[in-house]
Design an enzyme around this catalytic site. Structure first.
Site, mmCIF file in Angstrom:
data_model
loop_
_atom_site.group_PDB
_atom_site.id
_atom_site.type_symbol
_atom_site.label_atom_id
_atom_site.label_comp_id
_atom_site.label_asym_id
_atom_site.label_seq_id
_atom_site.Cartn_x
_atom_site.Cartn_y
_atom_site.Cartn_z
ATOM 1 N N ASN A 13 0.873 -1.169 0.000
ATOM 2 C CA ASN A 13 0.000 0.000 0.000
ATOM 3 C C ASN A 13 0.913 1.224 0.000
ATOM 4 O OD1 ASN A 13 -1.788 2.072 0.505
ATOM 5 N ND2 ASN A 13 -2.311 1.420 2.578
ATOM 6 N N LYS A 15 0.127 4.227 -0.377
ATOM 7 C CA LYS A 15 -0.525 5.436 0.139
ATOM 8 C C LYS A 15 -0.247 6.604 -0.828
ATOM 9 C CE LYS A 15 -0.191 3.374 4.639
ATOM 10 N NZ LYS A 15 -0.168 3.484 6.074
ATOM 11 N N HIS A 99 -9.623 1.315 4.491
ATOM 12 C CA HIS A 99 -8.364 1.518 5.214
ATOM 13 C C HIS A 99 -8.621 2.492 6.377
ATOM 14 C CE1 HIS A 99 -4.319 2.737 6.220
ATOM 15 N NE2 HIS A 99 -3.915 1.603 5.663
ATOM 16 N N GLU A 101 -7.043 4.901 7.450
ATOM 17 C CA GLU A 101 -6.806 6.313 7.137
ATOM 18 C C GLU A 101 -8.026 6.913 6.413
ATOM 19 O OE1 GLU A 101 -3.006 5.758 5.227
ATOM 20 O OE2 GLU A 101 -2.191 5.158 7.169
ATOM 21 N N GLU A 171 -5.775 -4.932 10.208
ATOM 22 C CA GLU A 171 -4.756 -3.906 10.472
ATOM 23 C C GLU A 171 -5.087 -3.157 11.760
ATOM 24 O OE1 GLU A 171 -2.556 -2.690 6.641
ATOM 25 O OE2 GLU A 171 -4.320 -1.436 6.823
ATOM 26 N N GLY A 177 2.069 2.250 10.666
ATOM 27 C CA GLY A 177 3.031 3.343 10.525
ATOM 28 C C GLY A 177 3.711 3.738 11.822
ATOM 29 N N SER A 217 2.976 -2.193 10.279
ATOM 30 C CA SER A 217 4.425 -2.269 10.538
ATOM 31 C C SER A 217 5.000 -3.654 10.254
ATOM 32 C CB SER A 217 4.747 -1.836 11.970
ATOM 33 O OG SER A 217 4.354 -0.490 12.170
HETATM 34 P P1 PGA Z 1 2.589 0.211 7.569
HETATM 35 O O1 PGA Z 1 1.168 0.465 6.878
HETATM 36 O O2 PGA Z 1 3.102 -1.113 7.038
HETATM 37 O O3 PGA Z 1 3.433 1.376 7.160
HETATM 38 O O4 PGA Z 1 2.347 0.143 9.042
HETATM 39 C C1 PGA Z 1 0.272 -0.585 6.650
HETATM 40 C C2 PGA Z 1 -0.997 -0.045 6.034
HETATM 41 O O5 PGA Z 1 -1.423 1.060 6.379
HETATM 42 O O6 PGA Z 1 -1.603 -0.708 5.185
#
Ligand code: PGA
Length: 256
Positions: A13, A15, A99, A101, A171, A177, A217
């Protein structure tokens, strides 16, 4: 991961990172690192404007292109939105929905996630449906109930036939993140519970066949342990998917 019943999927992803012109060098570097034959399905979900460049660069590399969001509407006066039909037309095979976000910054709720998943399925795109609890919910011991609610809502009205094309990504919001990964046991517990919810909704066989990913992460170091869990069939990778060597290392970790 149980390869007998379901496919392993490593999805990146990106982003709102990278540019279309950065894709070719990225893919050249990735190609160097990826194992042959590919041990799993590999997907990179980019901003929609970059999908054509990803498809061109990923063609001889066996990497599928995906989007990160879709409109619930089929077409019409929705300025700025992108429809499932438009994603399918440029060759997207996957698309992330729900997601955290999007849920946080764009106030997307479970009903909207459900509508978006259905819109994608209508056009033959595999939705990667994200669910996950906040730290507060985990500390209040609400994780399993909350995730069960999210999964049920996201899959409402989706047939067993359509479920075969769905992917669920667990997630935990507190792990995205932050560098703070769920332990393999924590991730397994929730992924197992998700499969339990799907079993109740659709029966044993469809539940056994659904790929459930962990995200938050995940990196080159912790991937193998997470992917060794029986109900974790792959990963949704943010930060580490932007680095060819790290992303390829996670792909390799599926080969255990
Ligand atoms: P990350 O993000 O691996 O940077 O924690 C995962 C995601 O948001 O899909």
């Amino acid at each position: 991961m149980n390869r007998k019943y379901r496919k392993a999927v490593i999805a990146g992803n990106w982003k709102m990172n990278q540019t279309a012109s950065g894709i070719r060098p990225f893919m050249d570097a990735l190609k160097e690192e990826l194992p042959q034959p590919r041990p799993c399905e590999i997907v990179l979900c980019t901003p929609a404007v970059m999908i054509p460049a990803m498809i061109r660069a990923g063609k001889d590399c066996k990497v599928a292109a995906g989007g990160q969001d879709v409109s619930k509407y089929e077409k019409g006066a929705y300025t700025g939105e992108i429809s499932a039909d438009q994603l399918a037309d440029i060759g997207a095979k996957y698309c992330i929905v729900g997601h955290s976000e999007r849920r946080q910054y764009h106030h997307e709720d479970d009903m909207l996630v459900n509508a978006k998943a259905k819109a994608l399925l209508e056009k033959g795109i595999t939705p990667i449906i994200c669910v996950g609890e906040s730290l507060e919910q985990r500390e209040m011991d609400l994780t399993i109930e909350y995730i069960a609610y999210q999964v049920k809502a996201a899959l409402y009205g989706i047939s067993a036939q359509q479920l075969r094309r769905c992917i669920i990504a667990y997630e935990p919001i507190w792990a995205i993140g932050t560098g703070r990964t769920a332990t393999a046991e924590q991730a397994q517990e929730v992924c197992e519970a998700i499969r339990g919810v799907i079993r109740k909704m659709y029966g044993a066989r469809p539940a056994r066949a659904v790929s459930i990913l962990y995200g938050g992460s995940m990196n080159a170091k912790n991937a193998a342990e997470l992917l060794a869990q029986p109900d974790i069939d792959g990963g949704l990778i943010g930060g580490a998917s932007l680095k060819p060597a790290d992303f390829a290392a996670i792909v390799k970790a599926t080969n255990q």
